[in-house]
Design a protein around this motif. Structure first.
Motif, PDB file in Angstrom:
ATOM      1  N   UNK A 113      39.596  27.176  28.536  1.00  0.00           N
ATOM      2  CA  UNK A 113      38.545  28.171  28.761  1.00  0.00           C
ATOM      3  C   UNK A 113      38.203  28.976  27.515  1.00  0.00           C
ATOM      4  N   UNK A 114      39.059  28.884  26.496  1.00  0.00           N
ATOM      5  CA  UNK A 114      38.839  29.661  25.270  1.00  0.00           C
ATOM      6  C   UNK A 114      37.671  29.078  24.484  1.00  0.00           C
ATOM      7  N   UNK A 115      36.804  29.949  23.963  1.00  0.00           N
ATOM      8  CA  UNK A 115      35.702  29.425  23.140  1.00  0.00           C
ATOM      9  C   UNK A 115      36.242  28.913  21.807  1.00  0.00           C
ATOM     10  N   UNK A 116      35.584  27.876  21.287  1.00  0.00           N
ATOM     11  CA  UNK A 116      35.962  27.330  19.979  1.00  0.00           C
ATOM     12  C   UNK A 116      35.585  28.329  18.900  1.00  0.00           C
ATOM     13  N   UNK A 117      36.494  28.569  17.982  1.00  0.00           N
ATOM     14  CA  UNK A 117      36.197  29.466  16.876  1.00  0.00           C
ATOM     15  C   UNK A 117      35.418  28.690  15.828  1.00  0.00           C
ATOM     16  N   UNK A 118      34.236  29.198  15.516  1.00  0.00           N
ATOM     17  CA  UNK A 118      33.394  28.528  14.539  1.00  0.00           C
ATOM     18  C   UNK A 118      33.704  29.073  13.146  1.00  0.00           C
ATOM     19  N   UNK A 119      33.673  28.173  12.181  1.00  0.00           N
ATOM     20  CA  UNK A 119      33.908  28.588  10.795  1.00  0.00           C
ATOM     21  C   UNK A 119      32.733  29.445  10.331  1.00  0.00           C
ATOM     22  N   UNK A 120      33.003  30.507   9.574  1.00  0.00           N
ATOM     23  CA  UNK A 120      31.906  31.353   9.103  1.00  0.00           C
ATOM     24  C   UNK A 120      30.993  30.588   8.142  1.00  0.00           C
ATOM     25  N   UNK A 121      29.719  30.943   8.156  1.00  0.00           N
ATOM     26  CA  UNK A 121      28.751  30.318   7.261  1.00  0.00           C
ATOM     27  C   UNK A 121      28.885  30.946   5.876  1.00  0.00           C
ATOM     28  N   UNK A 122      29.410  30.191   4.930  1.00  0.00           N
ATOM     29  CA  UNK A 122      29.578  30.698   3.561  1.00  0.00           C
ATOM     30  C   UNK A 122      28.598  30.032   2.604  1.00  0.00           C
ATOM     31  N   UNK A 123      27.551  29.403   3.157  1.00  0.00           N
ATOM     32  CA  UNK A 123      26.601  28.674   2.311  1.00  0.00           C
ATOM     33  C   UNK A 123      25.804  29.602   1.400  1.00  0.00           C
TER      34      UNK A 123
END
Length: 192
Positions: A113-123
């Motif tokens: 049920x835990x949301x996937x942690x998305x990598x921060x956008x460092x572009x």
């Protein structure tokens, strides 16, 4: 008179408190697949139930040991196990490396049920690739840049590392100054 417990009674009480009940049902997460597994002691071995199959396995493995040698019926296998943070393990067998988690069925339900942690956008950021000293910044705020153009120089271990633009753009803000001591992934500048 207050009764004084005998040494035998005290030892029995301590053993009863120290007895740890090992759960029998687990959910093993292997390469993002969930597998319900039951492990039950059976004599000096363990009965393992998995996907409607039941097998008897023997091993002398203890948690913390790097190698697990197990006999499952007539087959013998040796698996290298490395403990990772949480209830995770890195398993190596036959040249294949896999990541496994061993959880209670309820913990596996909650994890799903835990949301996937998305990598921060460092572009839009120039990050320091290593700890070091920012020797120079070759651009100014608002400057247009082309791919391959030098942006900054980080000195680490007596080596100067030139950081170059990966694509065309414009400098929005400079967040570090020459002479600053940088940590890994510290922001040096931002792009628009």
């Amino acid at each position: 008179m207050i009764p004084i417990p005998t040494l035998q009674q005290t030892a029995e009480q301590l053993m009863a408190k120290a007895a740890i009940e090992i759960p029998e049902d687990y959910t093993v997460l292997l390469d993002d697949h969930r597998y319900p597994v039951a492990v039950r002691p059976e004599g000096g071995a363990y009965r393992i139930e998995f996907e409607a199959e039941s097998r008897v396995a023997t091993t002398d493995w203890q948690p913390g040991q790097a190698l697990l040698r197990a006999r499952v019926e007539q087959h013998v296998a040796t698996v290298q196990i490395e403990r990772l943070p949480g209830a995770s393990f890195r398993i190596l067998h036959g040249g294949v490396v896999r990541r496994a988690q061993v959880l209670s069925p309820r913990a596996a339900e909650l994890l799903a049920l835990m949301p996937e942690k998305k990598a921060p956008d460092t572009s839009r950021l120039l990050l320091s690739p290593m700890p070091g000293l920012l020797s120079s910044v070759a651009v100014t705020q608002g400057q247009d840049i082309k791919a391959g153009e030098p942006l900054a120089v980080v000195e680490a271990m007596k080596m100067e590392n030139v950081l170059r633009a990966e694509r065309d753009g414009r400098i929005a803000r400079i967040r570090a100054n020459p002479g600053d001591s940088l940590a890994v992934d510290q922001v040096i500048l931002e792009f628009e």
